[in-house]
Write a protein that holds these residues in place. Structure first.
Motif, PDB file in Angstrom:
ATOM      1  N   ALA A 242       4.499   3.481   7.828  1.00  0.00           N
ATOM      2  CA  ALA A 242       4.543   2.294   6.965  1.00  0.00           C
ATOM      3  C   ALA A 242       3.209   2.105   6.251  1.00  0.00           C
ATOM      4  O   ALA A 242       3.178   1.764   5.052  1.00  0.00           O
ATOM      5  N   GLY A 243       2.121   2.326   6.980  1.00  0.00           N
ATOM      6  CA  GLY A 243       0.803   2.196   6.358  1.00  0.00           C
ATOM      7  C   GLY A 243       0.584   3.207   5.257  1.00  0.00           C
ATOM      8  O   GLY A 243       0.058   2.880   4.182  1.00  0.00           O
ATOM      9  N   LEU A 244       0.977   4.452   5.489  1.00  0.00           N
ATOM     10  CA  LEU A 244       0.853   5.489   4.460  1.00  0.00           C
ATOM     11  C   LEU A 244       1.748   5.189   3.255  1.00  0.00           C
ATOM     12  O   LEU A 244       1.348   5.383   2.105  1.00  0.00           O
ATOM     13  N   ALA A 245       2.954   4.729   3.519  1.00  0.00           N
ATOM     14  CA  ALA A 245       3.868   4.389   2.422  1.00  0.00           C
ATOM     15  C   ALA A 245       3.288   3.248   1.584  1.00  0.00           C
ATOM     16  O   ALA A 245       3.337   3.279   0.346  1.00  0.00           O
ATOM     17  N   LEU A 246       2.718   2.263   2.251  1.00  0.00           N
ATOM     18  CA  LEU A 246       2.103   1.143   1.538  1.00  0.00           C
ATOM     19  C   LEU A 246       0.913   1.609   0.709  1.00  0.00           C
ATOM     20  O   LEU A 246       0.741   1.187  -0.441  1.00  0.00           O
ATOM     21  N   LEU A 247       0.113   2.472   1.257  1.00  0.00           N
ATOM     22  CA  LEU A 247      -1.037   3.014   0.536  1.00  0.00           C
ATOM     23  C   LEU A 247      -0.589   3.787  -0.706  1.00  0.00           C
ATOM     24  O   LEU A 247      -1.167   3.635  -1.788  1.00  0.00           O
ATOM     25  N   ILE A 248       0.448   4.587  -0.567  1.00  0.00           N
ATOM     26  CA  ILE A 248       0.976   5.350  -1.708  1.00  0.00           C
ATOM     27  C   ILE A 248       1.514   4.414  -2.785  1.00  0.00           C
ATOM     28  O   ILE A 248       1.273   4.607  -3.978  1.00  0.00           O
ATOM     29  N   VAL A 249       2.222   3.374  -2.388  1.00  0.00           N
ATOM     30  CA  VAL A 249       2.761   2.407  -3.355  1.00  0.00           C
ATOM     31  C   VAL A 249       1.622   1.699  -4.089  1.00  0.00           C
ATOM     32  O   VAL A 249       1.683   1.502  -5.305  1.00  0.00           O
ATOM     33  N   ILE A 250       0.575   1.324  -3.392  1.00  0.00           N
ATOM     34  CA  ILE A 250      -0.561   0.648  -4.013  1.00  0.00           C
ATOM     35  C   ILE A 250      -1.244   1.560  -5.024  1.00  0.00           C
ATOM     36  O   ILE A 250      -1.569   1.144  -6.144  1.00  0.00           O
TER      37      ILE A 250
ATOM     38  N   LEU B   8       0.066   4.157  -6.631  1.00  0.00           N
ATOM     39  CA  LEU B   8       0.966   4.350  -7.768  1.00  0.00           C
ATOM     40  C   LEU B   8       1.028   3.112  -8.662  1.00  0.00           C
ATOM     41  O   LEU B   8       1.069   3.220  -9.890  1.00  0.00           O
ATOM     42  N   ALA B   9       1.032   1.930  -8.058  1.00  0.00           N
ATOM     43  CA  ALA B   9       1.057   0.696  -8.848  1.00  0.00           C
ATOM     44  C   ALA B   9      -0.230   0.549  -9.656  1.00  0.00           C
ATOM     45  O   ALA B   9      -0.198   0.152 -10.833  1.00  0.00           O
ATOM     46  N   ALA B  10      -1.370   0.870  -9.063  1.00  0.00           N
ATOM     47  CA  ALA B  10      -2.641   0.792  -9.792  1.00  0.00           C
ATOM     48  C   ALA B  10      -2.670   1.789 -10.936  1.00  0.00           C
ATOM     49  O   ALA B  10      -3.122   1.467 -12.048  1.00  0.00           O
TER      50      ALA B  10
ATOM     51  N   PHE C 150      -2.897   0.769 -14.918  1.00  0.00           N
ATOM     52  CA  PHE C 150      -3.938   1.322 -15.777  1.00  0.00           C
ATOM     53  C   PHE C 150      -3.324   2.013 -16.992  1.00  0.00           C
ATOM     54  O   PHE C 150      -3.766   1.828 -18.123  1.00  0.00           O
ATOM     55  N   LEU C 151      -2.278   2.800 -16.782  1.00  0.00           N
ATOM     56  CA  LEU C 151      -1.625   3.516 -17.870  1.00  0.00           C
ATOM     57  C   LEU C 151      -0.995   2.549 -18.872  1.00  0.00           C
ATOM     58  O   LEU C 151      -1.164   2.710 -20.085  1.00  0.00           O
TER      59      LEU C 151
END
Length: 95
Positions: A12-20, A22-24, A28-29
């Motif tokens: 769950a922590g890794l998934a949350l980190l990946i989502v954050i 990707l959202a950043a 930016f894009l």
């Protein structure tokens, strides 16, 4: 190592980190694309004419207008090097 990755909390922590991340990256894009496609940058001529209009209406004083005009000339290198772009003569001709 595999035991650590099988823990649901770590997943769950890794998934949350990946989502954050990707959202950043998406934020930016999108921000860069919006600035590029909007092309709503004011030219110094537009800004000066807006300030001159404010001066004529009495919203800003003559001294404030001259200060803004001097700051605009100092920050715009192409206007400072072009001969015949003296806004003082333009503002005097509008009176």
């Amino acid at each position: 190592m595999m035991d650590l990755l099988s823990d649901p909390t770590v997943k769950a922590g890794l998934a949350l980190l990946i989502v954050i991340v990707l959202a950043a990256a998406a934020f930016f894009l999108v921000a860069r694309l919006r600035d590029y496609t909007a092309q709503d940058w004011d030219t110094s001529d537009d800004r000066l004419s807006n300030f001159e209009e404010m001066r004529l209406k009495g919203d800003i004083s003559e001294e404030e207008f001259r200060t803004i005009q001097a700051a605009t000339r100092a920050s715009d290198p192409k206007e400072a090097t072009q001969p015949g772009t003296d806004s003082d003569t333009e503002s005097d001709s509008h009176r």
